[in-house]
Design an enzyme around this catalytic site. Structure first.
Site, short mmCIF file in Angstrom:
data_model
loop_
_atom_site.label_atom_id
_atom_site.label_comp_id
_atom_site.label_asym_id
_atom_site.label_seq_id
_atom_site.Cartn_x
_atom_site.Cartn_y
_atom_site.Cartn_z
N ASP A 11 16.83 5.58 -26.64
CA ASP A 11 17.67 5.74 -27.83
C ASP A 11 16.88 5.19 -29.01
O ASP A 11 16.58 3.99 -29.06
CB ASP A 11 18.99 4.98 -27.66
CG ASP A 11 20.04 5.41 -28.68
OD1 ASP A 11 19.70 6.22 -29.57
OD2 ASP A 11 21.19 4.95 -28.58
N GLU A 106 17.91 10.86 -28.66
CA GLU A 106 18.40 10.26 -27.42
C GLU A 106 18.13 11.19 -26.25
O GLU A 106 18.30 12.41 -26.36
CB GLU A 106 19.91 9.99 -27.54
CG GLU A 106 20.52 9.26 -26.38
CD GLU A 106 22.01 9.03 -26.60
OE1 GLU A 106 22.63 8.39 -25.71
OE2 GLU A 106 22.57 9.50 -27.61
#
Length: 520
Positions: A11, A106
């Site tokens: 992330d 992500e």
């Protein structure tokens, strides 16, 4: 669920805001908020400096301005974000053929499929190398979670933020999950959380203690069983390399409710064009056209029409969307319109309707009339703002509104970005990602020497030094001397709008305040 940490979740840290800070030296270490700037806009991403004030993603932009008035409020620049994302995804694909992107910033990676040894030490080495490579290639940071399942890997990356790595080792899952809120578990949204709260269930441990039978009674068999397994730390979902989109759409929310019927029709035509552009970029076609209408009272309805075959013809989609909107009463006012295409395919059926060419001509005339009307609506989703900025940079004429964050180039001063505009002026800070903070200058909005431009790369093309590490303020002026009038929130009050929207160092914000005087 595998016990060893072979699932990696990456992330990127405050991705959009961090990219803006890397691109704009004067914003490093300063609060930056990216999103829709209209009255109904929402926050896409806030930098960690802005989060200290309580600003977070999906918050109404108006509330973000109240919480952090001196932040830099910028439109999204998706052309830049996509390029950075592509570089990151290429790095992930060197680790394994099984990469599941969730968004631009992500993704999950199955390390076992890539041949990584199934040990904690090997997983840690891969995660640390990935973080180093991301910084070297993009100048940005990402957080990594490693675990035996997707759920736990994602929790690990959240705990690692910012710029860290967390490994959830086998045997620690239940103790880790126990005290966490039930909202931590995948599939638990506000409605499910409220149902569980009424039953006295607030944490993952309480969810587990309630038992599978009670959860099934409260939520139904499928959802209850799945939730119980998640609470036990068991997540069998595999990493899926290809996530096939079910539909492609485009929508806008308007600053002021639209009641004029002609305006509604013109907006539908424009949204159909944007939807088809996305459809073609994805290399897809579709056979069902859908419109979405949100009325003044927030009630939402959809209408759809299934064609005789899949198409990516803008004329066909515009014509179908026009027929659908004709069946909806919009006289009381609408706050949102959308056009989508579903039933996606990889091929098109040409000439579905004989009148497509005629419809395309009529819709094009409507589209041109809309362009002449000016004042594009403010988006509910910040993607729409970035798209408009990209469209403006591709157009031959000057934009009527220079939006904060837009890339520009001046024939004399070079590359820069818009800090704000108003009362016929636009304020620009001239700097590059690899330079020191630049000077601010103000021009007439129609200055012939000022043009929209493409985003610069975050790292110097000749492989020179990249941007300063995030969170560290760069030198305050090109010559290294202090220049308080151009500092973030440090200049005279007339250097920023009353709402602080030009708070990146002055400049009128969103049509408010006075323009900054140019300095030599």
């Amino acid at each position: 669920m595998r016990g060893v940490p072979t699932i990696l979740h990456l992330d990127m840290d405050a991705f959009y805001a961090s990219a803006e800070q890397a691109a704009k030296p004067s914003l490093r270490g300063k609060p930056v908020i990216v999103g829709g700037l209209g009255p109904r806009g929402v926050v896409a991403t806030a930098s960690y400096e802005a989060r200290v004030f309580g600003v977070h993603s999906a918050m109404a932009m108006a509330q973000a301005r109240r919480l952090c008035p001196n932040a830099a409020f910028l439109i999204p620049r998706f052309a830049l974000y996509r390029k950075v994302s592509d570089s990151v995804m290429r790095l992930l694909h060197t680790l394994s053929p099984l990469v599941e992107p969730l968004s631009l910033d992500e993704a999950f990676v199955d390390l076992e499929a890539g041949g990584t040894e199934a040990t904690v030490e090997a997983a840690r080495a891969v995660g640390e190398r990935l973080r180093t490579d991301i910084r070297a290639v993009t100048g940005l940071t990402g957080s990594v979670g490693l675990a035996g399942s997707k759920m736990l890997a994602k929790i690990g990356s959240e705990q690692a933020k910012p710029d860290g790595l967390v490994i959830i080792e086998p045997g620690t899952e239940r103790d880790l999950l126990g005290p966490m809120s039930v909202r931590t578990l995948p599939g638990v949204g506000p409605a499910t959380a409220e149902t569980l709260r009424r039953a006295g269930i607030h944490t993952v441990a309480e969810t587990r203690e309630a038992g599978e039978a009670e959860l099934v009674r409260l939520l139904g068999r499928a959802h209850g069983t799945s939730l119980f397994l998640m609470a036990e730390g068991r997540d069998e979902r595999p990493v899926v390399a290809e996530r096939d989109a079910k539909s492609i759409s485009a929508e806008d929310t308007f600053d002021v409710d639209v009641t004029d019927r002609t305006r509604v029709q013109l907006e539908i035509a424009r949204l159909a064009d944007r939807c088809v552009r996305r459809l073609r970029e994805a290399g897809r076609s579709g056979r069902t056209v859908v419109i979405k209408v949100r009325r003044y009272d927030f009630s939402t309805l959809t209408r759809s029409e299934t064609l005789r075959g899949p198409t990516d013809d803008p004329g066909v989609v515009r014509e179908a969307a026009a027929r659908l909107i004709d069946s909806v009463d919009t006289t009381a006012g609408v706050r949102l319109l959308g056009v989508g295409v579903s039933g996606l395919a990889d091929y098109t059926q040409e000439d579905l309707f004989a009148q497509a060419a005629q419809a395309a001509q009529a819709a094009q005339a409507a589209h041109e009339a809309l362009e002449d009307a000016g004042h594009p609506p403010g988006p509910e989703r910040p993607e729409a703002v970035g798209e408009r900025a990209e469209e403006a940079s591709e157009g031959a004429g000057k934009p009527r509104h220079w939006l904060p964050g837009t890339d520009v180039r001046h024939t004399e001063y070079g590359a820069g970005w818009v800090q704000g505009s108003g009362v016929g002026r636009v304020t620009v800070r001239f700097e590059e990602p690899w330079s020191r903070p630049g000077r601010v200058r103000t021009f007439a909005v129609d200055d012939p020497a000022l043009e929209p431009s493409e985003p610069l790369p975050l790292l110097r093309p000749d492989a020179g030094p990249g941007p300063a590490p995030q969170g560290e303020a760069a030198d305050p002026s090109p010559d290294g001397t202090a220049d308080p009038a151009e500092g973030m929130g440090q200049g005279p009050r007339e250097a920023e709008g009353p709402d602080g929207s030009a708070g990146a160092g002055g400049g009128p914000g969103q049509g408010q305040g006075q323009p900054v005087t140019s300095r030599p």
